[in-house]
Design an enzyme around this catalytic site. Structure first.
Site, PDB file in Angstrom:
ATOM      1  N   ALA A   1       2.789  16.045 -46.160  1.00  0.00           N
ATOM      2  CA  ALA A   1       2.240  17.014 -46.554  1.00  0.00           C
ATOM      3  C   ALA A   1       2.910  17.851 -48.160  1.00  0.00           C
ATOM      4  CB  ALA A   1       2.061  18.108 -45.515  1.00  0.00           C
TER       5      ALA A   1
ATOM      6  N   GLY B   1       6.659  13.493 -47.061  1.00  0.00           N
ATOM      7  CA  GLY B   1       5.753  12.428 -46.620  1.00  0.00           C
ATOM      8  C   GLY B   1       4.639  12.780 -46.171  1.00  0.00           C
TER       9      GLY B   1
ATOM     10  N   VAL C   1       3.573  21.660 -49.673  1.00  0.00           N
ATOM     11  CA  VAL C   1       3.746  23.126 -49.374  1.00  0.00           C
ATOM     12  C   VAL C   1       3.590  23.910 -50.850  1.00  0.00           C
ATOM     13  CG1 VAL C   1       4.951  25.163 -48.387  1.00  0.00           C
ATOM     14  CG2 VAL C   1       5.184  22.803 -47.340  1.00  0.00           C
TER      15      VAL C   1
ATOM     16  N   ASP D   1      13.684  17.291 -35.941  1.00  0.00           N
ATOM     17  CA  ASP D   1      14.197  17.167 -37.215  1.00  0.00           C
ATOM     18  C   ASP D   1      14.578  18.210 -37.799  1.00  0.00           C
ATOM     19  OD1 ASP D   1      14.633  15.786 -39.829  1.00  0.00           O
ATOM     20  OD2 ASP D   1      12.726  15.952 -40.472  1.00  0.00           O
TER      21      ASP D   1
ATOM     22  N   LYS E   1       0.492  25.051 -46.211  1.00  0.00           N
ATOM     23  CA  LYS E   1       0.861  23.207 -45.776  1.00  0.00           C
ATOM     24  C   LYS E   1      -0.201  22.601 -45.955  1.00  0.00           C
ATOM     25  CE  LYS E   1       4.453  20.670 -43.776  1.00  0.00           C
ATOM     26  NZ  LYS E   1       5.574  20.634 -42.776  1.00  0.00           N
TER      27      LYS E   1
END
Length: 651
Positions: A23, A21, A25, A137, A40
């Site tokens: 970024a 949501g 990569v 997270d 990123k």
């Protein structure tokens, strides 16, 4: 961002690796240093506050220096699409997510990898928490493996976005990933270092079991379970999870933060204790070194050139095939043809002798504070180590020649009349019995929820280990020796089946829906003909299958294709199974020759001769080689040339 574009006049984008949501990569080439990196790039639609927070967090992370944390290499901005977009670069990790270490299999290699990774990741968390940073997270997607298969944690602190960005990612849900979220985080009452430890526990639970602790139809359902329901015992999902590993996982998943380990270092200490328990007890307590039957012991002599006899003890009876020396803690066990199971201290001091009504030549199995052993009269007993009280006994119609196998709270034991018995480990009650097409001499092998059993009429049977229901069978040839099984990847394994006429088959297995299946309609990867009878079980280590023919020739075959890597010939016949430990193969012959070879090259590292022959499989444990000779002598060979000590069993 178009593939082929260059960021900051330095990073050429080569492939999109993932998107979230906040970024994207990319795999990119650092044109200045000519190396690949991960880049990123922040999405352009994020508000200025999130962009500033992103840059602030990256600068904080750039100061972290720990081998378990993915470092920030560079930070920059690009003016693409009319607005500055922040990006940073990291090393490109190619080992995949940490979940590739599982589901856990009960073999020294996979267990060592899991325990090492768990302790390493715990220490990394401890370091980051000491810097005042909380991840918030932690998921399998941001615990990646490097080329050395070590875990590297990434994205610390980068998830603390504003309410606006949160809705872009997961509308209406507390920040974080539900499957790995601590109860206090799910309730929105605060996040701290122990919340990360809970998430790590959930991630490692997923590695060990193949599934996170809680699953549901919606995020809300999963969050509810995290807050209110106890996690399922990992041994219920994957019975190959050792007790010591299950205890640490459940400690990390405690509902209240104060009931979890107080820090990452404390969690790493728990993993170190689990490693000790697994190595000292479980890995040696079953014949061939565990349920996966690799024949690899984790802590045998590492410098065999200094091996010398430490003690010698006469036993009350001969020790012959298919016997084996097994051990747990400081105790050893071996059965005799005189109808006795002998327990010894590792010092050579007698501990106890348990009688049976007939020969005890099947290998015994340690089970906590008890021991299981079968006899030729068809009786299988569970006996307390302290006191010798009999817990239960099971009577079969024929002799037990294979080792009892522990799996999921049950004992799997094969009798000579072709039956595989599944008994409740606590009570001895029969759960189910399966009859093969012919007599059975080999021990069962358990993998991916299936019990694999070879009979002497030539069939390999696969059964559901919970119910005994047949899954499939393959004709392989007459088998007397226990196969070796080596996990080769997530949900994949190779089974090495030694047939009595001399053919060695490698079968490719795969785990689908939690059950072991054949990799293809023609599962045999390769076949090698030793041109000799085979009575010894093979061993597997370092990508090799070590096979021994009765005539004395030992071969190392490449696991991938069956190519001959090295050959060594002993003077006498070989019925004792090869044992692998510390990069060495330990061998024994009926002529009394003992040898230690380099597992990769076959180079002789130690050679010793005794007057008595050997048919029983030795044990390599705690820097010592324990060998039971056919005449009923148990000897210990220890590093350092300790003086000889002769002891005697009481009459």
């Amino acid at each position: 961002m178009e593939i082929g574009a260059t960021l900051g006049d330095r990073y050429e984008l080569r492939a999109l690796l993932g998107e979230g949501g906040s970024a994207k990569v990319y795999r990119a080439l650092d044109t200045r240093l000519d190396r690949e990196v991960a880049v990123k790039v922040l999405h352009p639609h994020l508000p200025e506050g999130d962009r500033a927070r992103f840059l602030r967090e990256v600068r904080t992370l750039a100061r972290l220096t720990h081998p378990g944390v993915v470092p920030v290499l560079d930070l920059g901005e690009t003016g693409e699409e009319g607005a500055p977009r922040a990006f940073f670069t990291m090393p490109l990790l190619t080992g995949g997510p940490v979940t590739t270490l599982g589901p856990l299999e009960d073999a020294p290699g996979p267990l060592a990898s899991f325990l090492t990774a768990a302790a390493f990741a715990s220490r990394a968390l401890g370091y980051v928490h000491a810097q005042g940073i909380v991840h918030r997270d932690l998921t399998p997607g941001n615990v990646l493996l490097d080329d050395a298969r070590m875990p590297r944690i990434m994205d610390f602190g980068l998830v603390a976005l504003s309410e606006h960005s949160r809705h872009l990612t997961r509308s209406g849900v507390t920040l974080g990933t539900p499957a790995y979220m601590a109860p206090e985080q799910a309730r929105g009452v605060g996040v701290g270092p122990r919340s990360d430890l809970y998430a790590l526990g959930a991630v490692l639970y997923r590695v060990a079991c193949g599934s996170p602790p809680f699953v549901g139809d919606s995020d809300q359902s999963v969050l509810f379970q995290h807050v209110y329901e106890p996690p399922p015992d990992p041994r219920d999902l994957n019975p190959a999870v050792p007790d010591a590993v299950a205890r640490v996982l459940l400690a990390l998943l405690a509902k209240r933060p104060e009931d979890r380990p107080e820090s990452g270092e404390a969690a790493a200490h728990l993993w170190a204790l689990a490693r000790r328990d697994v190595w000292v007890g479980h890995a040696r307590g079953q014949y061939r070194g565990g349920r996966a039957r690799t024949g690899e012991h984790p802590d045998g002599p590492a410098q065999p050139e200094g091996l010398a006899e430490a003690w010698s003890v006469p036993l009350p009876g001969e020790v012959t095939w298919p016997a084996a020396v097994v051990g747990e803690g400081d105790l050893l066990a071996v059965g005799t043809r005189g109808g006795q199971l002998v327990l010894m201290h590792a010092s050579g001091r007698p501990y106890a002798t348990h009688a049976a009504r007939d020969e005890v030549t099947a290998p015994a199995t340690f089970l906590g504070g008890d021991i299981l052993y079968g006899a030729w009269d068809g009786t299988l007993r569970r006996v307390r180590l302290a006191g010798g009280q009999e817990g239960w006994q099971h009577q079969a119609r024929a002799e037990f020649t294979g080792a009892p196998t522990l799996w999921g709270g049950r004992v799997l034991a094969a009798s000579r009349d072709g039956h595989l018995h599944a008994l409740d480990a606590g009570t001895g009650e029969l759960a189910w019995a399966y009859r093969a097409g012919g007599p059975v001499a080999a021990s069962p092998v358990v993998w991916a929820g299936a019990a694999l059993l070879c009979d002497e009429n030539g069939w390999l049977h696969a059964l559901d280990a919970r119910s005994g229901s047949p899954l499939w069978k393959v004709e392989v040839g007459t088998v007397h020796a226990t196969p070796a099984l080596m996990p080769t990847g997530p949900g994949e394994a190779t089974l090495i089946v030694p047939t009595w006429p001399g053919e060695v088959h490698a079968l490719a297995l795969t785990a689908a829906s939690g059950r072991a299946g054949l990799h293809s309609p023609d599962p045999i990867l390769w076949t090698y003909d030793l041109e000799d009878e085979i009575w010894a079980a093979p061993a597997s280590s370092a990508g090799l299958a070590i096979t021994a023919g009765w005539g004395g020739t030992v071969r190392a075959l490449r696991l991938a294709d069956g190519e001959d890597v090295w050959t060594h010939t002993l003077e006498g016949r070989v019925t004792a199974s090869p044992v692998v430990s510390a990069g060495l193969v330990f061998l024994a012959s009926e002529a009394g020759e003992l040898a230690a070879l380099d597992v990769r090259t076959g180079a002789v590292r130690w050679l010793h001769r005794e007057r008595e022959g050997v048919q029983a499989t030795p044990l390599a444990a705690a820097g010592t080689l324990y060998v039971a000779f056919m005449n009923g002598t148990l000897r210990a060979y220890r590093e350092g040339g300790l003086p000889r000590l002769d002891l005697h069993m009481p009459s």
